[in-house]
Each structure stands twice: as C-alpha cells, then as structure tokens.
Design a protein around this motif. Structure first.
Motif, PDB file in Angstrom:
ATOM      1  N   SER A  23       0.823  -1.211   0.000  1.00  0.00           N
ATOM      2  CA  SER A  23       0.000   0.000   0.000  1.00  0.00           C
ATOM      3  C   SER A  23       0.854   1.257   0.000  1.00  0.00           C
ATOM      4  N   PHE A  24       1.880   1.288   0.832  1.00  0.00           N
ATOM      5  CA  PHE A  24       2.765   2.455   0.893  1.00  0.00           C
ATOM      6  C   PHE A  24       3.501   2.652  -0.431  1.00  0.00           C
ATOM      7  N   ILE A  25       3.888   1.564  -1.056  1.00  0.00           N
ATOM      8  CA  ILE A  25       4.582   1.657  -2.346  1.00  0.00           C
ATOM      9  C   ILE A  25       3.658   2.288  -3.383  1.00  0.00           C
ATOM     10  N   GLU A  26       2.415   1.848  -3.431  1.00  0.00           N
ATOM     11  CA  GLU A  26       1.470   2.420  -4.395  1.00  0.00           C
ATOM     12  C   GLU A  26       1.201   3.893  -4.113  1.00  0.00           C
ATOM     13  N   LEU A  27       1.038   4.255  -2.851  1.00  0.00           N
ATOM     14  CA  LEU A  27       0.841   5.664  -2.497  1.00  0.00           C
ATOM     15  C   LEU A  27       2.046   6.509  -2.892  1.00  0.00           C
ATOM     16  N   THR A  28       3.215   5.993  -2.653  1.00  0.00           N
ATOM     17  CA  THR A  28       4.444   6.725  -2.974  1.00  0.00           C
ATOM     18  C   THR A  28       4.605   6.874  -4.476  1.00  0.00           C
ATOM     19  N   GLU A  31       2.268   9.570  -5.604  1.00  0.00           N
ATOM     20  CA  GLU A  31       2.792  10.885  -5.223  1.00  0.00           C
ATOM     21  C   GLU A  31       3.959  11.283  -6.122  1.00  0.00           C
ATOM     22  N   LEU A  32       4.817  10.342  -6.444  1.00  0.00           N
ATOM     23  CA  LEU A  32       5.939  10.613  -7.338  1.00  0.00           C
ATOM     24  C   LEU A  32       5.437  11.108  -8.689  1.00  0.00           C
ATOM     25  N   ASP A  33       4.377  10.510  -9.195  1.00  0.00           N
ATOM     26  CA  ASP A  33       3.811  10.931 -10.481  1.00  0.00           C
ATOM     27  C   ASP A  33       3.277  12.358 -10.441  1.00  0.00           C
ATOM     28  N   ALA A  40      12.153  16.364  -4.591  1.00  0.00           N
ATOM     29  CA  ALA A  40      11.109  15.489  -4.050  1.00  0.00           C
ATOM     30  C   ALA A  40      11.037  14.187  -4.848  1.00  0.00           C
ATOM     31  N   GLN A  41      11.165  14.280  -6.168  1.00  0.00           N
ATOM     32  CA  GLN A  41      11.147  13.080  -6.999  1.00  0.00           C
ATOM     33  C   GLN A  41      12.283  12.117  -6.614  1.00  0.00           C
ATOM     34  N   GLU A  42      13.464  12.654  -6.482  1.00  0.00           N
ATOM     35  CA  GLU A  42      14.614  11.811  -6.119  1.00  0.00           C
ATOM     36  C   GLU A  42      14.418  11.191  -4.739  1.00  0.00           C
ATOM     37  N   SER A  43      13.930  11.967  -3.813  1.00  0.00           N
ATOM     38  CA  SER A  43      13.678  11.463  -2.466  1.00  0.00           C
ATOM     39  C   SER A  43      12.651  10.327  -2.487  1.00  0.00           C
ATOM     40  N   LEU A  44      11.596  10.508  -3.265  1.00  0.00           N
ATOM     41  CA  LEU A  44      10.563   9.478  -3.359  1.00  0.00           C
ATOM     42  C   LEU A  44      11.092   8.226  -4.059  1.00  0.00           C
ATOM     43  N   ARG A  45      11.946   8.395  -5.060  1.00  0.00           N
ATOM     44  CA  ARG A  45      12.556   7.227  -5.722  1.00  0.00           C
ATOM     45  C   ARG A  45      13.413   6.435  -4.731  1.00  0.00           C
ATOM     46  N   GLU A  46      14.161   7.137  -3.907  1.00  0.00           N
ATOM     47  CA  GLU A  46      14.973   6.463  -2.892  1.00  0.00           C
ATOM     48  C   GLU A  46      14.091   5.735  -1.880  1.00  0.00           C
ATOM     49  N   THR A  47      13.005   6.377  -1.495  1.00  0.00           N
ATOM     50  CA  THR A  47      12.068   5.747  -0.562  1.00  0.00           C
ATOM     51  C   THR A  47      11.461   4.494  -1.178  1.00  0.00           C
ATOM     52  N   LEU A  48      11.093   4.572  -2.450  1.00  0.00           N
ATOM     53  CA  LEU A  48      10.549   3.407  -3.142  1.00  0.00           C
ATOM     54  C   LEU A  48      11.557   2.253  -3.165  1.00  0.00           C
ATOM     55  N   GLU A  49      12.792   2.581  -3.433  1.00  0.00           N
ATOM     56  CA  GLU A  49      13.841   1.550  -3.471  1.00  0.00           C
ATOM     57  C   GLU A  49      13.960   0.839  -2.124  1.00  0.00           C
ATOM     58  N   LEU A  50      13.939   1.610  -1.053  1.00  0.00           N
ATOM     59  CA  LEU A  50      14.025   1.019   0.289  1.00  0.00           C
ATOM     60  C   LEU A  50      12.800   0.174   0.608  1.00  0.00           C
ATOM     61  N   MET A  51      11.623   0.690   0.272  1.00  0.00           N
ATOM     62  CA  MET A  51      10.405  -0.061   0.563  1.00  0.00           C
ATOM     63  C   MET A  51      10.335  -1.348  -0.253  1.00  0.00           C
ATOM     64  N   ARG A  52      10.777  -1.312  -1.497  1.00  0.00           N
ATOM     65  CA  ARG A  52      10.770  -2.529  -2.323  1.00  0.00           C
ATOM     66  C   ARG A  52      11.729  -3.576  -1.765  1.00  0.00           C
ATOM     67  N   ILE A  65       4.813 -13.619  -2.689  1.00  0.00           N
ATOM     68  CA  ILE A  65       5.525 -13.227  -3.905  1.00  0.00           C
ATOM     69  C   ILE A  65       5.861 -11.740  -3.820  1.00  0.00           C
ATOM     70  N   ALA A  66       7.051 -11.392  -4.221  1.00  0.00           N
ATOM     71  CA  ALA A  66       7.492  -9.993  -4.182  1.00  0.00           C
ATOM     72  C   ALA A  66       6.699  -9.156  -5.173  1.00  0.00           C
ATOM     73  N   VAL A  67       6.583  -7.870  -4.879  1.00  0.00           N
ATOM     74  CA  VAL A  67       5.882  -6.947  -5.771  1.00  0.00           C
ATOM     75  C   VAL A  67       6.702  -6.744  -7.031  1.00  0.00           C
ATOM     76  N   ASN A  68       6.037  -6.266  -8.067  1.00  0.00           N
ATOM     77  CA  ASN A  68       6.682  -5.948  -9.321  1.00  0.00           C
ATOM     78  C   ASN A  68       7.597  -4.755  -9.107  1.00  0.00           C
ATOM     79  N   ASP A  69       8.827  -4.833  -9.593  1.00  0.00           N
ATOM     80  CA  ASP A  69       9.793  -3.748  -9.424  1.00  0.00           C
ATOM     81  C   ASP A  69       9.657  -2.663 -10.469  1.00  0.00           C
ATOM     82  N   ALA A  70       8.667  -2.748 -11.306  1.00  0.00           N
ATOM     83  CA  ALA A  70       8.498  -1.742 -12.358  1.00  0.00           C
ATOM     84  C   ALA A  70       8.244  -0.378 -11.733  1.00  0.00           C
TER      85      ALA A  70
END
Length: 71
Positions: A23-28, A31-33, A40-52, A65-70
């Motif tokens: 859920s947090f990944i989808e929200l992030t 927000e990135l979009d 802010a975009q770079e910060s959110l990309r880093e956050t996504l990487e950590l959450m994934r 099963i792990a989420v899609n990394d796309a």
C-alpha cells in the motif's frame, strides 16, 4: 516434529508488513507521479527503493511473492 507457533506468528506478521508496504509503495508511486520538484522526486525514488527491498524481505519470510519492481 511440530513446527513452533512462533514460526506461524512470524509468517503472519510478515504478511501484514508486506501488505502494508504494498500500500505504501502504491501511495508513494502515485505521489511521485504528481511531483514536479526534482528533489522530491529523487527522495521518493529512494524511498521506493528502500520499501521494495523491505517488501522482498518480508515477502520471503512470509511466503509471499514480491511486488513488481516496475517503476
């Protein structure tokens, strides 16, 4: 030999964490979009990487099963 209850509780807790991270990944991602600020975009990309990464770990422990990394 009986499997300890803690193993079942651990798997269950990992599934909860994995669902929350999904859920947090989808929200992030949403927000990135919406962001036009490059910082802010770079910060959110880093956050996504950590959450994934965390999601993969919880998924492995919880037997999910792990989420899609796309992006």
């Amino acid at each position: 030999m009986r499997t300890p209850i803690i193993a079942s509780e651990l798997r269950s807790a990992c599934r909860v964490h994995a669902r929350l991270l999904d859920s947090f990944i989808e929200l992030t991602r949403a927000e990135l979009d919406r962001q036009s600020c490059s910082f802010a975009q770079e910060s959110l990309r880093e956050t996504l990487e950590l959450m994934r990464s965390d999601r993969k770990a919880y998924g492995a422990l919880g037997g999910l099963i792990a989420v899609n990394d796309a992006a």
